[in-house]
Design a protein around this motif. Sequence first.
Motif, PDB file in Angstrom:
ATOM      1  N   LEU A 142     -13.787  64.117 100.254  1.00 12.79           N
ATOM      2  CA  LEU A 142     -14.847  65.114 100.285  1.00 12.79           C
ATOM      3  C   LEU A 142     -15.217  65.533  98.863  1.00 12.79           C
ATOM      4  CD1 LEU A 142     -13.724  65.218 103.213  1.00 12.79           C
ATOM      5  CD2 LEU A 142     -14.213  67.676 103.193  1.00 12.79           C
ATOM      6  N   PRO A 143     -16.488  65.825  98.609  1.00  9.57           N
ATOM      7  CA  PRO A 143     -16.881  66.260  97.261  1.00  9.57           C
ATOM      8  C   PRO A 143     -16.329  67.646  96.971  1.00  9.57           C
ATOM      9  CG  PRO A 143     -18.738  66.461  98.774  1.00  9.57           C
ATOM     10  CD  PRO A 143     -17.639  65.775  99.538  1.00  9.57           C
ATOM     11  N   THR A 144     -15.640  67.791  95.868  1.00  9.77           N
ATOM     12  CA  THR A 144     -15.120  69.096  95.490  1.00  9.77           C
ATOM     13  C   THR A 144     -16.264  70.007  95.076  1.00  9.77           C
ATOM     14  OG1 THR A 144     -14.684  68.203  93.285  1.00  9.77           O
ATOM     15  CG2 THR A 144     -12.833  68.284  94.824  1.00  9.77           C
ATOM     16  N   GLN A 145     -15.989  71.301  95.065  1.00 12.00           N
ATOM     17  CA  GLN A 145     -17.067  72.255  94.816  1.00 12.00           C
ATOM     18  C   GLN A 145     -16.530  73.510  94.144  1.00 12.00           C
ATOM     19  OE1 GLN A 145     -18.425  73.879  98.689  1.00 12.00           O
ATOM     20  NE2 GLN A 145     -16.659  72.823  99.555  1.00 12.00           N
ATOM     21  N   LYS A 146     -17.381  74.123  93.358  1.00 13.00           N
ATOM     22  CA  LYS A 146     -17.041  75.409  92.759  1.00 13.00           C
ATOM     23  C   LYS A 146     -17.227  76.487  93.817  1.00 13.00           C
ATOM     24  CE  LYS A 146     -18.138  78.362  88.781  1.00 13.00           C
ATOM     25  NZ  LYS A 146     -18.961  78.514  87.551  1.00 13.00           N
ATOM     26  N   ARG A 147     -16.278  77.415  93.912  1.00 12.05           N
ATOM     27  CA  ARG A 147     -16.376  78.486  94.902  1.00 12.05           C
ATOM     28  C   ARG A 147     -15.651  79.728  94.411  1.00 12.05           C
ATOM     29  NH1 ARG A 147     -11.806  78.638  99.073  1.00 12.05           N
ATOM     30  NH2 ARG A 147     -10.138  77.441  98.099  1.00 12.05           N
ATOM     31  N   ASP A 148     -16.093  80.867  94.889  1.00  7.44           N
ATOM     32  CA  ASP A 148     -15.424  82.127  94.614  1.00  7.44           C
ATOM     33  C   ASP A 148     -14.413  82.380  95.723  1.00  7.44           C
ATOM     34  OD1 ASP A 148     -16.710  82.935  92.219  1.00  7.44           O
ATOM     35  OD2 ASP A 148     -18.484  83.498  93.369  1.00  7.44           O
ATOM     36  N   ILE A 149     -13.130  82.248  95.404  1.00  7.38           N
ATOM     37  CA  ILE A 149     -12.090  82.552  96.374  1.00  7.38           C
ATOM     38  C   ILE A 149     -12.065  84.051  96.644  1.00  7.38           C
ATOM     39  CG2 ILE A 149      -9.608  82.464  96.800  1.00  7.38           C
ATOM     40  CD1 ILE A 149      -9.516  79.986  94.975  1.00  7.38           C
ATOM     41  N   VAL A 150     -12.166  84.823  95.560  1.00  6.67           N
ATOM     42  CA  VAL A 150     -12.330  86.269  95.648  1.00  6.67           C
ATOM     43  C   VAL A 150     -13.594  86.620  94.876  1.00  6.67           C
ATOM     44  CG1 VAL A 150     -11.351  88.525  95.100  1.00  6.67           C
ATOM     45  CG2 VAL A 150      -9.838  86.648  95.785  1.00  6.67           C
ATOM     46  N   LYS A 151     -14.500  87.361  95.515  1.00  6.43           N
ATOM     47  CA  LYS A 151     -15.757  87.745  94.884  1.00  6.43           C
ATOM     48  C   LYS A 151     -15.857  89.267  94.855  1.00  6.43           C
ATOM     49  CE  LYS A 151     -20.007  87.222  93.314  1.00  6.43           C
ATOM     50  NZ  LYS A 151     -20.272  86.727  91.942  1.00  6.43           N
ATOM     51  N   ASP A 152     -15.938  89.827  93.649  1.00  3.89           N
ATOM     52  CA  ASP A 152     -16.023  91.284  93.485  1.00  3.89           C
ATOM     53  C   ASP A 152     -14.923  91.980  94.282  1.00  3.89           C
ATOM     54  OD1 ASP A 152     -18.271  90.961  91.861  1.00  3.89           O
ATOM     55  OD2 ASP A 152     -19.624  91.031  93.588  1.00  3.89           O
ATOM     56  N   PRO A 196     -18.644  60.302 108.017  1.00  8.48           N
ATOM     57  CA  PRO A 196     -19.336  59.703 106.863  1.00  8.48           C
ATOM     58  C   PRO A 196     -20.267  60.655 106.125  1.00  8.48           C
ATOM     59  CG  PRO A 196     -19.262  58.136 108.671  1.00  8.48           C
ATOM     60  CD  PRO A 196     -18.725  59.431 109.210  1.00  8.48           C
ATOM     61  N   ASP A 197     -20.920  61.576 106.869  1.00 11.92           N
ATOM     62  CA  ASP A 197     -21.849  62.486 106.191  1.00 11.92           C
ATOM     63  C   ASP A 197     -21.146  63.603 105.433  1.00 11.92           C
ATOM     64  OD1 ASP A 197     -20.935  63.973 108.306  1.00 11.92           O
ATOM     65  OD2 ASP A 197     -22.908  64.403 109.159  1.00 11.92           O
ATOM     66  N   GLN A 198     -19.818  63.683 105.544  1.00 14.67           N
ATOM     67  CA  GLN A 198     -19.053  64.671 104.780  1.00 14.67           C
ATOM     68  C   GLN A 198     -18.576  64.123 103.441  1.00 14.67           C
ATOM     69  OE1 GLN A 198     -16.126  65.430 108.075  1.00 14.67           O
ATOM     70  NE2 GLN A 198     -16.525  67.581 107.573  1.00 14.67           N
ATOM     71  N   LEU A 199     -18.667  62.823 103.239  1.00 18.82           N
ATOM     72  CA  LEU A 199     -18.026  62.169 102.101  1.00 18.82           C
ATOM     73  C   LEU A 199     -18.768  62.404 100.782  1.00 18.82           C
ATOM     74  CD1 LEU A 199     -17.120  58.760 103.760  1.00 18.82           C
ATOM     75  CD2 LEU A 199     -15.605  60.718 103.346  1.00 18.82           C
ATOM     76  N   PHE A 208     -15.402  55.478 102.533  1.00 21.75           N
ATOM     77  CA  PHE A 208     -15.194  56.065 101.215  1.00 21.75           C
ATOM     78  C   PHE A 208     -14.421  55.124 100.304  1.00 21.75           C
ATOM     79  CE2 PHE A 208     -12.845  58.412  98.019  1.00 21.75           C
ATOM     80  CZ  PHE A 208     -13.861  59.156  97.448  1.00 21.75           C
ATOM     81  N   SER A 209     -14.800  55.099  99.032  1.00 19.11           N
ATOM     82  CA  SER A 209     -14.056  54.397  97.994  1.00 19.11           C
ATOM     83  C   SER A 209     -14.346  55.071  96.661  1.00 19.11           C
ATOM     84  CB  SER A 209     -14.460  52.919  97.931  1.00 19.11           C
ATOM     85  OG  SER A 209     -13.754  52.256  96.894  1.00 19.11           O
ATOM     86  N   GLY A 210     -13.287  55.517  95.990  1.00 19.61           N
ATOM     87  CA  GLY A 210     -13.489  56.171  94.709  1.00 19.61           C
ATOM     88  C   GLY A 210     -12.192  56.274  93.933  1.00 19.61           C
ATOM     89  N   GLY A 211     -12.332  56.391  92.615  1.00 26.76           N
ATOM     90  CA  GLY A 211     -11.142  56.494  91.779  1.00 26.76           C
ATOM     91  C   GLY A 211     -11.469  57.045  90.405  1.00 26.76           C
ATOM     92  N   TYR A 212     -10.416  57.390  89.661  1.00 27.41           N
ATOM     93  CA  TYR A 212     -10.581  57.895  88.305  1.00 27.41           C
ATOM     94  C   TYR A 212      -9.244  57.777  87.579  1.00 27.41           C
ATOM     95  CZ  TYR A 212      -8.825  62.078  90.723  1.00 27.41           C
ATOM     96  OH  TYR A 212      -8.100  62.953  91.511  1.00 27.41           O
ATOM     97  N   ASN A 213      -9.282  58.000  86.263  1.00 31.04           N
ATOM     98  CA  ASN A 213      -8.094  57.910  85.415  1.00 31.04           C
ATOM     99  C   ASN A 213      -7.736  59.285  84.840  1.00 31.04           C
ATOM    100  OD1 ASN A 213      -8.156  55.149  85.822  1.00 31.04           O
ATOM    101  ND2 ASN A 213      -9.246  54.741  83.905  1.00 31.04           N
ATOM    102  N   ARG A 214      -6.445  59.469  84.538  1.00 31.20           N
ATOM    103  CA  ARG A 214      -5.970  60.684  83.887  1.00 31.20           C
ATOM    104  C   ARG A 214      -5.014  60.313  82.760  1.00 31.20           C
ATOM    105  NH1 ARG A 214      -6.846  65.399  86.519  1.00 31.20           N
ATOM    106  NH2 ARG A 214      -7.176  65.398  88.782  1.00 31.20           N
ATOM    107  N   THR A 215      -4.961  61.146  81.730  1.00 34.82           N
ATOM    108  CA  THR A 215      -3.912  61.041  80.712  1.00 34.82           C
ATOM    109  C   THR A 215      -3.365  62.441  80.437  1.00 34.82           C
ATOM    110  OG1 THR A 215      -5.478  61.274  78.859  1.00 34.82           O
ATOM    111  CG2 THR A 215      -4.946  59.027  79.582  1.00 34.82           C
ATOM    112  N   SER A 216      -2.168  62.487  79.877  1.00 36.19           N
ATOM    113  CA  SER A 216      -1.591  63.761  79.454  1.00 36.19           C
ATOM    114  C   SER A 216      -0.701  63.521  78.246  1.00 36.19           C
ATOM    115  CB  SER A 216      -0.774  64.408  80.582  1.00 36.19           C
ATOM    116  OG  SER A 216       0.364  63.616  80.889  1.00 36.19           O
ATOM    117  N   ARG A 217      -0.584  64.555  77.423  1.00 36.68           N
ATOM    118  CA  ARG A 217       0.214  64.491  76.198  1.00 36.68           C
ATOM    119  C   ARG A 217       0.893  65.836  76.043  1.00 36.68           C
ATOM    120  NH1 ARG A 217       2.904  63.973  72.098  1.00 36.68           N
ATOM    121  NH2 ARG A 217       2.240  63.026  70.129  1.00 36.68           N
ATOM    122  N   HIS A 218       2.205  65.873  75.757  1.00 33.44           N
ATOM    123  CA  HIS A 218       2.888  67.152  75.662  1.00 33.44           C
ATOM    124  C   HIS A 218       3.932  67.173  74.547  1.00 33.44           C
ATOM    125  CE1 HIS A 218       6.133  65.147  77.998  1.00 33.44           C
ATOM    126  NE2 HIS A 218       6.904  66.013  77.378  1.00 33.44           N
TER     127      HIS A 218
END
Length: 448
Positions: free
Chosen positions: A301-311, A102-105, A168-178
């Motif tokens: 889990l909350p997503t996060q910004k991270r450097d996969i490769v740094k310098d 629960p504390d990771q959510l 945990f309970s969460g949701g969101y919507n997406r759209t796309s146009r091409h």
Amino acid sequence: MTDTLEQLTQSLLQHAKDAGADAADVLAVRGDAISIDVRNGALEQAERSEATDIGLRVFVGQRVANVSSSDTRPENLAMMAERVVAMAKEAPEDPYVGLADPDQLAAGVTADGLELSDPTDEPDPAVLEADARTAEAAALAIDGITQVSGASAGYGRQEIHLVASNGFSGGYNRTSRHISCVAIAGSGTAMERDYDGDQRIFQSDLRSAEDIGKTAAQRALERMSPRKPKTGAYPVLFDERISSSLIGHLLMAINGASIARRSSWALDLLGKEVFPVSLSLTEDPYRRRVGGSRPFDAEGLPTQKRDIVKDGVLTGWTLDLATARKLEMAPTANAARSTSGGPSPSVSNVALTQSDLSRDDLIAQMGTGLVVTSMIGSTINPNTGDYSRGAAGFWVENGELSYPVSGVTIAGNLRDMLKQMTPANDARPWLSRVVPSLLVEGLTLAGD
């Protein structure tokens, strides 16, 4: 029938508990899509789909099973739960499976501000058909274009909701146009084809159909009368349209599933230089109006910004909960899943450092070499990183484009290639993978 996805997922979760699951999570996706194809000025195909898919994953001790369905009637939900619990009881034990603590959510995290869904109405099919017709007509209006093998336009909308017995309970919507178009120049064995297209979340951001058709036509004409270059070692510029494939090979190699299986050429690269020191590769799941953005991953889990490769240095693997447990590391909130399967590691949005050099600057810098605009086939050794791919593009002489090329094979090793990259400044910022054209020195070309 249950109306909202939150109600639907909570109902199935309760059925799983009633059937004897120790823990469970439920993913539901409700969506509709429409696609229009035209050919020779006439409607060729029109498709529309509407569906609600739901996936249930249950745990009985350290045993796990997954089941999915598009039948959301209450009686089917109860049957799903009973069947998947029975399946889990017969599954082998896996010490690494399990829900997040629960504390990771991601507590109270929403997609507000990410602008993942266009609030305007779904476009009328006639509007989509008009866009496809416009793209085709624009391509055919260019001298030298003999036909358009296909022009299409489409729209999609999704609602996503995830619940789990850990709270945990969460949701969101997406759209796309091409809009897309494939143009053909020439005839018989002298035909050449190329394409252009655009996909956005917001209709207002989409490039015009006319521009897409014209660009596809111009690209096809530029490929006429190709030759094969001489075999040898030359610099290669990977055009921005296909340069992200190089970064994709690294992302596959550092995926936690590959690392846990010890089937990756990057096994010994953690904490070591994989790029030139001036380059970094950043994952950012919070970019606005970008299709890969998400406020939480498929395990809550909350997503996060991270450097996969740094310098230039590789800082970590891409991990979901299970692979993190196997490797005795912290998860990176990179779980992805469909309703029909369990989570696996996957990156969201990535961006590579750009330079102040244009694509033309890099071509001038090459002297003699190859600009690659399309690739065919792939032979990548996952254990050694040996790289071999068929390619087409343009030969460069004296720092200028000289003639179109096809039927050439590019060979090298990804470890060396990634360390020798020089980026341009032409990446499209609205893509999930923001990677500019990349110049790589000393690759082997197999031609004449």
